[in-house]
Design an enzyme around this catalytic site. Structure first.
Site, PDB file in Angstrom:
ATOM      1  N   SER A 141       0.868  -1.183   0.000  1.00  0.00           N
ATOM      2  CA  SER A 141       0.000   0.000   0.000  1.00  0.00           C
ATOM      3  C   SER A 141       0.895   1.219   0.000  1.00  0.00           C
ATOM      4  CB  SER A 141      -0.905   0.017   1.232  1.00  0.00           C
ATOM      5  OG  SER A 141      -1.772   1.128   1.204  1.00  0.00           O
ATOM      6  N   ARG A 390      -0.400  -3.973  -6.960  1.00  0.00           N
ATOM      7  CA  ARG A 390      -1.601  -4.609  -6.388  1.00  0.00           C
ATOM      8  C   ARG A 390      -2.841  -3.899  -6.900  1.00  0.00           C
ATOM      9  NH1 ARG A 390      -5.004  -7.692  -4.921  1.00  0.00           N
ATOM     10  NH2 ARG A 390      -5.235  -8.729  -2.911  1.00  0.00           N
ATOM     11  N   THR A 426      -7.136   1.422   5.055  1.00  0.00           N
ATOM     12  CA  THR A 426      -6.715   0.536   6.136  1.00  0.00           C
ATOM     13  C   THR A 426      -7.579   0.706   7.374  1.00  0.00           C
ATOM     14  OG1 THR A 426      -4.432   0.597   5.313  1.00  0.00           O
ATOM     15  CG2 THR A 426      -4.761  -0.159   7.568  1.00  0.00           C
ATOM     16  N   CYS A 584      -0.311  -6.417 -17.248  1.00  0.00           N
ATOM     17  CA  CYS A 584       0.352  -7.144 -16.168  1.00  0.00           C
ATOM     18  C   CYS A 584       1.624  -6.426 -15.743  1.00  0.00           C
ATOM     19  CB  CYS A 584       0.686  -8.564 -16.615  1.00  0.00           C
ATOM     20  SG  CYS A 584       1.586  -9.498 -15.359  1.00  0.00           S
ATOM     21  N   CYS A 610       4.345 -14.220 -11.196  1.00  0.00           N
ATOM     22  CA  CYS A 610       3.118 -13.599 -10.681  1.00  0.00           C
ATOM     23  C   CYS A 610       3.319 -13.003  -9.292  1.00  0.00           C
ATOM     24  CB  CYS A 610       2.000 -14.632 -10.640  1.00  0.00           C
ATOM     25  SG  CYS A 610       0.431 -13.987 -10.019  1.00  0.00           S
ATOM     26  N   CYS A 613      -1.251  -9.650  -8.077  1.00  0.00           N
ATOM     27  CA  CYS A 613      -1.933  -8.351  -8.097  1.00  0.00           C
ATOM     28  C   CYS A 613      -3.398  -8.469  -8.473  1.00  0.00           C
ATOM     29  CB  CYS A 613      -1.215  -7.378  -9.043  1.00  0.00           C
ATOM     30  SG  CYS A 613      -1.454  -7.724 -10.805  1.00  0.00           S
ATOM     31  N   CYS A 616      -5.168  -9.427 -13.933  1.00  0.00           N
ATOM     32  CA  CYS A 616      -5.612 -10.255 -15.061  1.00  0.00           C
ATOM     33  C   CYS A 616      -7.043 -10.726 -14.869  1.00  0.00           C
ATOM     34  CB  CYS A 616      -4.669 -11.441 -15.239  1.00  0.00           C
ATOM     35  SG  CYS A 616      -4.414 -12.435 -13.754  1.00  0.00           S
TER      36      CYS A 616
END
Length: 641
Positions: A141, A390, A426, A584, A610, A613, A616
């Site tokens: 984050s 992310r 958060t 990606c 990978c 995140c 896709c």
């Protein structure tokens, strides 16, 4: 059962899985069964006779086997069809099972044990499963956090006299907002929602690790490296619990000599706190039609780096946000730069995933951002120490689904409580976990039977909380950017909402289309050429991925599921010209030239790259890529993100 016997059973059951994790080099920490440093020992995972009169358990629970796990090296018949479901799984019964070890899941777990311990019910079992090899390893984050939720959970979280205080919080300092052109940074008023007085800049990765330590102290059973891959249901359709994935299956789907069946965890209540677009959360949303009264969720992709900058360029606590360049005018998004810790700078760009142009690359846009003087002047001469990406929730108030269902609930970003104009989520994620915990404990305390439980109080609590008020007030800001003037019209309307309307208008704007449906054909859009990286400020994608610590065992089923790769190519490539290559941020998807294929290219998935995140699964135009958890403990191992 005596404590030594319980420990022996736990070791027998879980040691092979832990050994497999260590062999893959993913850092699954050993599972503690004895008290260390004065902390309570974790309760063993065993199906045991229940002491609590509050929650009787059926006598038919099958105990965990103490025999060695079944191996399948002797399966040599190529005609044999291997079906893992033909093999019984070990099972365990707990009071509450929580899927996901992020701020929401950990806050729920901690609050549950606080309530149970206060009530003198120390046998109340709360078990938390986290797919990452260690808590925080998959967390990424900005992050500036609003402290109201953590202060409610741990009022002394920063107190000097608390030896277990969190030491990584940098008080927010000067705030500024800029509108960027290619060479200029124009000051614009900072909306009141973005006022960060009293907030703290943190590494959410480090903050989550700290929460995990607090959870263990109050008696939560925390198990990193265990990827929940299946939702279990009772005959009446309510959620029974979850099962973790099988280990030791080859890429071809056959068992290796290390094969081990997953485990089942049965619970009166299962809380899903997987974060944005979780693989199990999306299943229960569909199973119980939780979006029947809400709009579809929308998303953004955050791409981030952490830099160690030269001391003379470091301004501790400074917060900078920007809009505009490098994103095109019809694409929502924004960037940040936070100075925290000792000479550390967090920098990132969020690109809304409802962008139209398939030639656009969020990763490429982020590299362009760093060349803008506002950012380059700070980064130049420094060192990039971490990278990650992310997907994040952007739908807001109108996209919140129903959060409770028979036997469980959604918490945190599994439901979607990010305040996009505030650029924070958060505090809401943690509060939702705490509200769910309070509703869960009350429901189980008042229920003497083993029937299905529905958390009515959780939904009611949400509507009375600051989460609801906060998100309702800003509900129109994000969708206002869907207008003929793009970012310019959105900024003008957002200014009215922020300074004048303050959410009091009688209308609620709608999101235009689902993110995957917003993409236009490549021949209708201008092709974007991205500059070659210089290796100092900008980097190629594989160099960035190397900074994530990502690791997946190669010989396992591809966790990015596409039923028919050739069909995917035929339906997607001619129209979008390799969109997957560009959306990606980890180089997972490629179209490789291949003259033997009808389209002249072959679709390739580099699943080892990978970084989880989920882009896709969200952006694929035909929604034919299904993101599932790989073997537990695998994926990125983020640092200071």
């Amino acid at each position: 059962m005596s404590a030594p016997a319980a420990r022996a059973r736990l070791t027998t059951c879980l040691a092979p899985r832990a050994a497999a994790q260590r062999a893959r080099g993913n850092g699954l920490r050993s599972i503690s069964v004895a008290s260390t440093s004065g902390r309570p020992a974790r309760r063993p995972i065993v199906a045991r006779a229940r002491q609590s009169s509050m929650l009787p358990r059926p006598a038919t629970t099958r105990p965990i086997s103490t025999t060695a796990p079944r191996r399948f090296a002797d399966v040599s018949d190529d005609s044999h069809t291997f079906n893992p479901a033909s093999i019984d799984r070990e099972s365990d019964e707990v009071d509450v099972c929580i899927v996901g070890g992020g701020p929401a899941g950990l806050s729920a777990a901690i609050r549950l044990k606080q309530l149970a311990n206060e009530a003198g019910n120390e046998d109340f079992r709360v078990l938390l499963l986290e797919k990452a090899g260690e808590l925080g390893a998959h967390i990424l984050s900005g992050a500036v956090i609003q402290p109201n939720a953590i202060e409610e959970l741990f009022p002394d979280w920063l107190a000097e006299d608390n030896e277990n205080r969190f030491t990584g919080a940098t008080p927010a300092g000067k705030d500024s907002m800029r509108f960027l052109t290619k060479g200029m940074a124009i000051p614009i008023p900072t909306p009141p929602q973005m006022n960060n007085h009293g907030n703290y800049i943190v590494s959410l990765n480090e903050f989550t690790k700290w929460l995990g330590e607090r959870a263990e102290e109050v008696g939560v059973e925390v198990y990193p490296g265990f990827a929940a891959s299946e939702v279990l249901y009772k005959p009446d359709g309510s959620v029974k619990g979850v099962a973790t994935n099988d280990l030791g299956i080859s890429r071809s789907g056959k068992p290796k000599d290390t094969f081990e069946r997953g485990m089942e965890f049965h619970a009166r209540i299962t809380l899903f706190g997987e974060g944005c677009h979780g693989s199990l959360s999306k299943q229960v949303i569909k199973q119980f039609d939780l979006r029947s009264e809400s709009q579809p969720q929308t998303y953004g992709l955050g791409v981030k780096e952490v830099w160690e900058v030269q001391p003379e360029k470091f301004k501790k606590g400074e917060i900078v946000h920007s809009m505009g360049y490098p994103l095109p005018a019809n694409t929502y998004g924004g960037a940040w730069m936070y100075h925290f810790g000792d000479n550390l700078v967090s920098i990132g760009l969020v690109t809304a995933l409802d962008y139209e142009n398939p030639w656009l690359s969020p990763y490429g846009e982020f590299q362009k951002l760093k060349q803008h003087p506002l950012y380059r002047n700070v980064l130049e001469g420094g060192k990039c120490i971490s990278y990650g990406a992310r997907a994040l929730i952007e739908g807001g108030f109108q996209s919140i689904p129903k959060v409770a269902f028979p036997g469980g609930a959604l918490i945190g970003d599994s439901a979607g409580f990010v305040n996009v104009p505030k650029i924070k989520g958060t505090h809401n994620a943690m509060k939702s976990g705490m509200l769910a915990a309070e509703a869960t404990f009350a429901a189980l305390k008042d229920s003497a039977d083993s029937g299905s439980v529905f958390l009515y109080e959780y939904e009611e609590g949400l509507r009375k909380s600051w989460i609801w008020k906060e998100l309702k007030e800003v509900r129109n800001i994000r969708p206002s950017f869907h207008n003929p003037l793009g970012i310019y019209g959105g900024i003008m309307y957002s200014g009215l909402e922020a300074f004048v309307f303050k959410g009091r208008v009688p209308w609620t704007l709608k999101h235009k289309v689902a993110d995957h449906a917003a993409t236009k054909p490549a021949d209708q859009c201008q092709k974007i050429e991205y500059p070659k990286p210089d290796g100092k400020i900008t980097f190629d994608i594989l160099t960035s991925v190397s900074r994530t610590g990502t690791n997946h065992e190669e010989d396992q089923p591809v966790h990015l599921q596409v039923k028919d790769w050739d069909k995917h190519t035929a339906e997607t490539y001619p129209k979008f010209k390799g969109l997957e290559n560009r959306f990606c941020p980890a180089g997972v998807y490629e179209y490789v030239e291949d003259s033997t294929k009808p389209e002249g290219v072959r679709f390739q998935i580099n699943a080892q790259n990978c970084i989880h995140c989920k882009t896709c699964d969200i952006k694929a135009p035909n929604q034919d890529i299904n993101w599932q958890v790989p073997q537990g403990g695998e994926g990125p191992k983020y640092y200071m993100t």
